[in-house]
Design a protein around this motif. Sequence first.
Motif, PDB file in Angstrom:
ATOM      1  N   ASP A  52       0.815  -1.215   0.000  1.00  0.00           N
ATOM      2  CA  ASP A  52       0.000   0.000   0.000  1.00  0.00           C
ATOM      3  C   ASP A  52       0.851   1.268   0.000  1.00  0.00           C
TER       4      ASP A  52
ATOM      5  N   ALA B 287      -3.909   2.771   0.201  1.00  0.00           N
ATOM      6  CA  ALA B 287      -2.819   3.500  -0.455  1.00  0.00           C
ATOM      7  C   ALA B 287      -3.064   5.001  -0.404  1.00  0.00           C
ATOM      8  N   SER B 288      -4.304   5.406  -0.602  1.00  0.00           N
ATOM      9  CA  SER B 288      -4.642   6.830  -0.530  1.00  0.00           C
ATOM     10  C   SER B 288      -4.417   7.370   0.877  1.00  0.00           C
TER      11      SER B 288
ATOM     12  N   ARG C  14      -1.302  -7.186  -2.878  1.00  0.00           N
ATOM     13  CA  ARG C  14      -1.489  -6.164  -3.913  1.00  0.00           C
ATOM     14  C   ARG C  14      -2.038  -4.893  -3.278  1.00  0.00           C
ATOM     15  N   PRO C  15      -1.674  -3.742  -3.852  1.00  0.00           N
ATOM     16  CA  PRO C  15      -2.100  -2.474  -3.234  1.00  0.00           C
ATOM     17  C   PRO C  15      -3.621  -2.376  -3.130  1.00  0.00           C
TER      18      PRO C  15
ATOM     19  N   GLU D 123       2.718   1.179  -3.349  1.00  0.00           N
ATOM     20  CA  GLU D 123       1.772   1.022  -4.454  1.00  0.00           C
ATOM     21  C   GLU D 123       2.343   0.115  -5.548  1.00  0.00           C
TER      22      GLU D 123
ATOM     23  N   GLY E 140      -6.537   0.292  -2.904  1.00  0.00           N
ATOM     24  CA  GLY E 140      -6.666   1.690  -3.286  1.00  0.00           C
ATOM     25  C   GLY E 140      -6.960   2.613  -2.131  1.00  0.00           C
TER      26      GLY E 140
ATOM     27  N   ARG F  79      -0.689   7.829   1.601  1.00  0.00           N
ATOM     28  CA  ARG F  79      -0.077   9.001   0.978  1.00  0.00           C
ATOM     29  C   ARG F  79      -0.136  10.197   1.919  1.00  0.00           C
TER      30      ARG F  79
END
Length: 503
Positions: free
Chosen positions: A414, A474-475, A468-469, A417, A471, A478
Amino acid sequence: MSLFVGLDVGTQSVKLIAYDPQARKVVATHGQVLELIAGDDGSREQHARWWIDAIRACFARMEPAQRARVSAIGVSGQQHGFVPVDAAGDVLAPAKLWCDTSTTVECDEIMAAAGGAKGCIALAGNPILAGYTASKLPWTRKHRPEVYSRLAAIMLPHDYVNFWLTGERWMEYGDASGTGWLDVRTRRWSSRMLAATDAQRDLSALLPPLVEADASFTIAANIAEALGLPHGVRVSAGGGDNMMAAVGTGNVASGVLSMSLGTSGTLFAHADHPVVDEAGGWAAFCSSTGGWLPLICTMNCTVATESVARMFGFSSRDGDAVMADTAPGAGGLVMLPFLNGERTPDLPHARGSLHGMDSTNLTRGNVYRAAMEGATYALRYGYDALTAAGLQFDAIRLTGGGSQSAAWRQMVADVFELPVAVPEQSEGAAFGAALQALWSHGRANGGGDDIATIAREHVGTDAASVARPDGNAASAYRSHYRQFRRHLDAAMQSHANSNTPKP
């Protein structure tokens, strides 16, 4: 029926694996815990005899029939260590290790003599950072003058183990590039960097000969007998632990990023040409396969999570369960996990810090997550430097103790990414050493595949460990990473201010 043994001489333990390339199977795995001598001045040392005792113990646990099948041994060693040896081959003092930060004054002195960090990079490709071997020589001259006066050979940890196994001295380019003295562009010792380390002594006379990555030597007869091995066993050139982990994770071609979540955290990639950063944002190392290995190293990875687990009275093996009810961002907690000082960024005197505490978020789960996130963000900081230089990656191969955590694997996917996979063989450095032994054994017998072919054939990934990332996560990361960077930037500015001469 041949077996190929990989030995990983690490900071916390020695690990042995025996690999059967015909069956594509590791048939034996043994380990022995090591002690660490830690000083308040930042010193971190081990006695070289502890490594040898641990190796003996690991071989003793192998079945006699397995030992009889061993054809070659490869040695992976913790990088940057300094083993001082006299003319008789005896070790003169405890080995100063990669995580030893007591020599920061000497780092500055060497770099000043070489024209600053930029001068060092121009001469050899790397600045002299805390922990690099070069700084340990002037420290020894000052603090152990009797050792320095009797010094006849400079060895790295894996060099010393090879010397014990064979009675011969050599050094290969990958581990040699971590000394600070090897010009990684030309693969030759930099006479000017050696002179900057000690202008009064010819240090080149103390360094072992450099050999190619596929070189090998015959085990000494008395050591073969003591370990219960055949007399014809070959010992490969070996290499630093990161170089061997690159082999063990199949990172011998472009596009793959290897990440090791161990005591230290590392990122490394394969290159077919020297990859030098004029600003010193990463280590411009050679590989142990004949190429180059740009590498990011942080000094605090599982150290941070294990320290938090110990503080709250649980095992890091239970860390995933402890943080199960937490979310990305750790409830607002941000940790700078610099418990051992830090190398990337270059903050050798830094200390760990925890930010954002309030009456609701200071739980053991959040603090443990903050430690894991902080260690991961520190690696992301180094990754940003690699991508800013134009390097591109499509996958991460994860190794080291932290890779056994499903939560950490998902966090890496994550934060970076990128899809994450863990090689089937979790001990990447030991397995890489075994594969290098397989490679060099083939070369010594007049044939054999190239290292890329061997990696393709023998390095597999565990389908169950793929992450796997996500979404949404991951957001969220950030935003939290930007918060981490603000705290990190403040720490770096404070460090810069403390080193600015007062008018």
